[in-house]
Design a protein around this motif. Structure first.
Motif, PDB file in Angstrom:
ATOM      1  N   MET A   1       8.145  20.508 -47.399  1.00 38.40           N
ATOM      2  CA  MET A   1       9.456  20.023 -47.512  1.00 38.40           C
ATOM      3  C   MET A   1      10.056  19.225 -48.836  1.00 38.40           C
ATOM      4  SD  MET A   1      10.537  18.117 -43.746  1.00 38.40           S
ATOM      5  CE  MET A   1       9.515  16.458 -43.981  1.00 38.40           C
ATOM      6  N   LYS A   2      10.825  19.208 -48.405  1.00 38.76           N
ATOM      7  CA  LYS A   2      11.681  18.445 -49.316  1.00 38.76           C
ATOM      8  C   LYS A   2      13.321  17.907 -48.691  1.00 38.76           C
ATOM      9  CE  LYS A   2      10.979  21.238 -53.878  1.00 38.76           C
ATOM     10  NZ  LYS A   2      11.241  22.165 -54.759  1.00 38.76           N
ATOM     11  N   LEU A   3      13.359  16.020 -49.226  1.00 42.59           N
ATOM     12  CA  LEU A   3      14.355  15.663 -48.692  1.00 42.59           C
ATOM     13  C   LEU A   3      15.032  15.153 -49.493  1.00 42.59           C
ATOM     14  CD1 LEU A   3      13.136  13.891 -45.057  1.00 42.59           C
ATOM     15  CD2 LEU A   3      13.682  16.604 -45.201  1.00 42.59           C
ATOM     16  N   LEU A   4      16.378  15.255 -49.712  1.00 47.06           N
ATOM     17  CA  LEU A   4      17.368  15.201 -50.740  1.00 47.06           C
ATOM     18  C   LEU A   4      17.946  13.776 -49.860  1.00 47.06           C
ATOM     19  CD1 LEU A   4      19.003  14.446 -52.820  1.00 47.06           C
ATOM     20  CD2 LEU A   4      20.848  15.651 -52.290  1.00 47.06           C
ATOM     21  N   LEU A   5      17.856  12.100 -49.916  1.00 48.46           N
ATOM     22  CA  LEU A   5      17.478  11.230 -49.207  1.00 48.46           C
ATOM     23  C   LEU A   5      18.806  10.521 -50.287  1.00 48.46           C
ATOM     24  CD1 LEU A   5      17.059   9.081 -47.284  1.00 48.46           C
ATOM     25  CD2 LEU A   5      15.437   8.469 -48.888  1.00 48.46           C
ATOM     26  N   ALA A   6      19.995  10.071 -49.493  1.00 49.31           N
ATOM     27  CA  ALA A   6      20.861   9.086 -49.969  1.00 49.31           C
ATOM     28  C   ALA A   6      20.951   7.580 -49.843  1.00 49.31           C
ATOM     29  CB  ALA A   6      22.572   9.545 -49.184  1.00 49.31           C
ATOM     30  N   ASP A   7      21.464   6.494 -50.348  1.00 50.44           N
ATOM     31  CA  ASP A   7      21.978   5.329 -50.256  1.00 50.44           C
ATOM     32  C   ASP A   7      19.977   4.907 -50.132  1.00 50.44           C
ATOM     33  OD1 ASP A   7      22.852   2.872 -49.809  1.00 50.44           O
ATOM     34  OD2 ASP A   7      23.412   3.339 -47.769  1.00 50.44           O
ATOM     35  N   ALA A   8      19.704   4.659 -51.400  1.00 44.80           N
ATOM     36  CA  ALA A   8      18.494   4.516 -52.275  1.00 44.80           C
ATOM     37  C   ALA A   8      18.379   3.247 -52.069  1.00 44.80           C
ATOM     38  CB  ALA A   8      18.187   4.716 -53.459  1.00 44.80           C
ATOM     39  N   GLY A   9      19.435   2.682 -51.491  1.00 47.05           N
ATOM     40  CA  GLY A   9      19.126   0.655 -51.450  1.00 47.05           C
ATOM     41  C   GLY A   9      19.148   0.602 -49.872  1.00 47.05           C
ATOM     42  N   HIS A  10      19.156   0.677 -48.815  1.00 46.01           N
ATOM     43  CA  HIS A  10      19.281   1.330 -47.727  1.00 46.01           C
ATOM     44  C   HIS A  10      17.473   0.748 -47.325  1.00 46.01           C
ATOM     45  CE1 HIS A  10      19.409   1.937 -43.168  1.00 46.01           C
ATOM     46  NE2 HIS A  10      21.316   1.402 -43.256  1.00 46.01           N
ATOM     47  N   CYS A  11      17.574  -0.060 -45.768  1.00 46.19           N
ATOM     48  CA  CYS A  11      16.525   0.531 -45.748  1.00 46.19           C
ATOM     49  C   CYS A  11      15.365   1.397 -45.068  1.00 46.19           C
ATOM     50  CB  CYS A  11      16.392  -1.416 -44.278  1.00 46.19           C
ATOM     51  SG  CYS A  11      17.673  -1.062 -43.472  1.00 46.19           S
ATOM     52  N   LEU A  12      15.697   2.070 -44.395  1.00 39.89           N
ATOM     53  CA  LEU A  12      15.681   3.366 -43.407  1.00 39.89           C
ATOM     54  C   LEU A  12      15.311   4.176 -44.813  1.00 39.89           C
ATOM     55  CD1 LEU A  12      14.890   5.390 -41.302  1.00 39.89           C
ATOM     56  CD2 LEU A  12      17.048   5.845 -40.994  1.00 39.89           C
ATOM     57  N   SER A  13      15.686   3.994 -45.958  1.00 43.92           N
ATOM     58  CA  SER A  13      15.291   4.879 -47.524  1.00 43.92           C
ATOM     59  C   SER A  13      14.554   4.252 -48.075  1.00 43.92           C
ATOM     60  CB  SER A  13      16.650   4.876 -48.573  1.00 43.92           C
ATOM     61  OG  SER A  13      17.494   5.289 -48.165  1.00 43.92           O
ATOM     62  N   LEU A  14      14.270   2.919 -47.691  1.00 45.19           N
ATOM     63  CA  LEU A  14      12.717   2.441 -48.758  1.00 45.19           C
ATOM     64  C   LEU A  14      11.639   2.792 -47.597  1.00 45.19           C
ATOM     65  CD1 LEU A  14      14.131  -0.627 -49.658  1.00 45.19           C
ATOM     66  CD2 LEU A  14      13.681   0.745 -51.220  1.00 45.19           C
ATOM     67  N   ALA A  15      11.727   2.967 -46.772  1.00 46.59           N
ATOM     68  CA  ALA A  15      10.315   2.606 -45.551  1.00 46.59           C
ATOM     69  C   ALA A  15      10.486   4.867 -45.675  1.00 46.59           C
ATOM     70  CB  ALA A  15      11.616   2.864 -44.316  1.00 46.59           C
ATOM     71  N   LEU A  16      11.154   5.592 -46.098  1.00 50.94           N
ATOM     72  CA  LEU A  16      11.245   6.966 -46.145  1.00 50.94           C
ATOM     73  C   LEU A  16      10.336   7.227 -46.847  1.00 50.94           C
ATOM     74  CD1 LEU A  16      14.758   8.092 -44.709  1.00 50.94           C
ATOM     75  CD2 LEU A  16      13.059   9.066 -43.535  1.00 50.94           C
ATOM     76  N   ALA A  17      10.717   6.269 -48.686  1.00 51.63           N
ATOM     77  CA  ALA A  17      10.224   6.485 -49.102  1.00 51.63           C
ATOM     78  C   ALA A  17       8.566   6.132 -49.046  1.00 51.63           C
ATOM     79  CB  ALA A  17      10.659   5.826 -50.264  1.00 51.63           C
ATOM     80  N   ARG A  18       8.378   4.711 -48.332  1.00 47.22           N
ATOM     81  CA  ARG A  18       7.106   4.678 -48.183  1.00 47.22           C
ATOM     82  C   ARG A  18       6.408   5.613 -47.726  1.00 47.22           C
ATOM     83  NH1 ARG A  18       9.963  -0.215 -47.568  1.00 47.22           N
ATOM     84  NH2 ARG A  18       9.395   0.135 -45.210  1.00 47.22           N
ATOM     85  N   GLU A  19       7.064   6.507 -45.981  1.00 45.13           N
ATOM     86  CA  GLU A  19       5.719   7.459 -45.531  1.00 45.13           C
ATOM     87  C   GLU A  19       6.109   8.320 -45.786  1.00 45.13           C
ATOM     88  OE1 GLU A  19       4.495   9.171 -42.144  1.00 45.13           O
ATOM     89  OE2 GLU A  19       5.240   7.162 -42.744  1.00 45.13           O
ATOM     90  N   ALA A  20       6.748   8.350 -47.264  1.00 45.22           N
ATOM     91  CA  ALA A  20       6.765   9.559 -47.958  1.00 45.22           C
ATOM     92  C   ALA A  20       5.352   9.732 -48.812  1.00 45.22           C
ATOM     93  CB  ALA A  20       7.971  10.530 -49.055  1.00 45.22           C
ATOM     94  N   ASN A  21       5.079   8.671 -50.216  1.00 44.93           N
ATOM     95  CA  ASN A  21       4.378   8.622 -50.784  1.00 44.93           C
ATOM     96  C   ASN A  21       2.197   8.678 -49.947  1.00 44.93           C
ATOM     97  OD1 ASN A  21       5.724   8.371 -52.410  1.00 44.93           O
ATOM     98  ND2 ASN A  21       6.106   5.890 -52.411  1.00 44.93           N
ATOM     99  N   ARG A  22       2.774   8.028 -48.528  1.00 43.67           N
ATOM    100  CA  ARG A  22       1.615   8.525 -47.851  1.00 43.67           C
ATOM    101  C   ARG A  22       1.360   9.558 -47.330  1.00 43.67           C
ATOM    102  NH1 ARG A  22       3.248   2.914 -45.915  1.00 43.67           N
ATOM    103  NH2 ARG A  22       4.145   4.276 -43.997  1.00 43.67           N
ATOM    104  N   ARG A  23       2.134  10.657 -47.325  1.00 39.89           N
ATOM    105  CA  ARG A  23       1.643  11.949 -47.098  1.00 39.89           C
ATOM    106  C   ARG A  23       1.695  13.268 -48.083  1.00 39.89           C
ATOM    107  NH1 ARG A  23       4.168  12.932 -41.625  1.00 39.89           N
ATOM    108  NH2 ARG A  23       4.214  14.579 -41.793  1.00 39.89           N
ATOM    109  N   ARG A  24       1.121  14.386 -48.278  1.00 43.13           N
ATOM    110  CA  ARG A  24       1.221  15.123 -48.919  1.00 43.13           C
ATOM    111  C   ARG A  24       2.126  16.514 -48.754  1.00 43.13           C
ATOM    112  NH1 ARG A  24      -5.097  15.966 -50.720  1.00 43.13           N
ATOM    113  NH2 ARG A  24      -6.113  13.747 -51.087  1.00 43.13           N
ATOM    114  N   ASP A  25       2.797  16.220 -47.485  1.00 42.95           N
ATOM    115  CA  ASP A  25       3.549  17.800 -47.789  1.00 42.95           C
ATOM    116  C   ASP A  25       5.341  17.348 -47.468  1.00 42.95           C
ATOM    117  OD1 ASP A  25       3.799  15.262 -44.927  1.00 42.95           O
ATOM    118  OD2 ASP A  25       3.029  16.997 -43.905  1.00 42.95           O
ATOM    119  N   THR A  26       5.274  15.588 -48.812  1.00 44.58           N
ATOM    120  CA  THR A  26       6.705  15.950 -48.092  1.00 44.58           C
ATOM    121  C   THR A  26       7.489  15.302 -49.748  1.00 44.58           C
ATOM    122  OG1 THR A  26       6.300  14.696 -45.912  1.00 44.58           O
ATOM    123  CG2 THR A  26       8.423  14.449 -46.682  1.00 44.58           C
ATOM    124  N   GLN A  27       7.972  16.013 -49.803  1.00 45.10           N
ATOM    125  CA  GLN A  27       8.335  15.368 -51.793  1.00 45.10           C
ATOM    126  C   GLN A  27      10.146  14.950 -50.880  1.00 45.10           C
ATOM    127  OE1 GLN A  27       8.797  18.381 -54.354  1.00 45.10           O
ATOM    128  NE2 GLN A  27       6.603  18.687 -53.777  1.00 45.10           N
TER     129      GLN A  27
END
Length: 290
Positions: A1-27
């Motif tokens: 699955m591919k997600l495009l994420l807006a507002d890179a500095g937002h705390c939720l954006s950072l959390a999504l990046a951390r979660e995606a890094n822990r998984r193999r099914d999300t880019q």
């Protein structure tokens, strides 16, 4: 699955990046601004565009709210053009008057504040124009890093010995950004597998409390940590604010639908907060030792 994420500095954006890094099914493809470009959307070809919430919109200048609204409207137009689902996270503050009981998804917020009305109008356009959308209403977010993270400012104020002023007569559900990130990715993974469950959902931490109580828990934890380290520090005092003298304003989201549809449980905010503060203490101790 591919997600495009807006507002890179937002705390939720950072959390999504951390979660995606822990998984193999999300880019993830991340852009700096809230408003994405046609080029970025075309190049990423995502399964969805995720827009983090505007935190505390009722306390922002109208120009800031309008800039966010215009960015979401522009994103909506692009998503329609490229047939990309839109995931828009919004603050529970849209429920300006709160409610006597838990607030269900079908209850559309009807605020009196003009800035909040602009956000509601954009939400109406999303529902009208985008069959494939998720509007996710969130309780107040907390995190250790990123914009709108709540905790860093609170910790810095307490450690500086300054007074923390927080409402005691507003009841809400603090919400961990890490829990939201995990939930959003899980929801989209199920959508990709054919769930086809678009619409509005609520997501918040368990145990409704006031901002004053939340700050008290953080202060108590800090005091315990500093005593354990045998460090002398005078933390800032807490001052309770009272804005609703007849009865507390309750802004409690009913999160039953996200459980019934996606099997996503609410996370206890106390456990999430304790974990985050443990991480903060480890980092703080390392910095103090250098």
């Amino acid at each position: 699955m591919k997600l495009l994420l807006a507002d890179a500095g937002h705390c939720l954006s950072l959390a999504l990046a951390r979660e995606a890094n822990r998984r193999r099914d999300t880019q993830l493809t991340i852009v700096e601004e809230t408003q994405v470009s046609a080029e970025a959307l075309a190049e990423a070809r995502p399964d969805a565009l995720v827009v983090p919430p505007l935190s505390a919109p009722s306390r922002l200048a109208p120009a800031e709210v309008m800039a966010h609204v215009e960015a979401v409207d522009a994103n909506l137009a692009l998503c329609r053009e490229y047939d990309v689902p839109l995931i828009w996270c919004v603050s529970d503050e849209l429920y300006e008057e709160g409610g006597d009981g838990p607030l269900d998804e079908h209850v559309i917020p009807a605020p009196r504040d003009d800035s909040l009305k602009r956000l509601i109008a954009t939400g109406d356009r999303v529902r009208e124009c985008m069959p494939r959308h998720l509007i996710v209403r969130l309780g107040p977010l907390f995190a250790l890093s990123g914009a709108h993270a709540w905790l860093p400012e609170l910790l810095d104020t307490l450690l500086a010995g300054d007074e923390v002023r927080a409402a005691e007569d507003v009841i809400l559900c603090p919400t961990s950004v890490d829990a939201v990130a995990m939930a959003l990715i899980g929801m989209m993974q199920q959508q990709g597998c054919g769930a086809d469950a678009w619409g509005a959902y609520h997501l918040a931490g368990t145990e409704p409390i006031s901002p004053y109580t939340f700050a008290s828990v953080v202060r108590t934890y800090l005091t315990t940590h500093l005593e354990r380290q045998e460090r002398d520090a005078t933390l800032g005092a807490l001052h309770a604010l009272h804005h609703h003298h007849d009865r507390p304003l309750r802004r409690v989201l009913n999160c039953r639908r996200v459980l019934d549809v996606f099997g996503i449980h609410q996370k206890p905010w106390r456990l999430e907060l304790s974990r985050m503060l443990d991480d903060w203490c480890v980092l703080h101790d390392k910095e103090s030792a250098t």
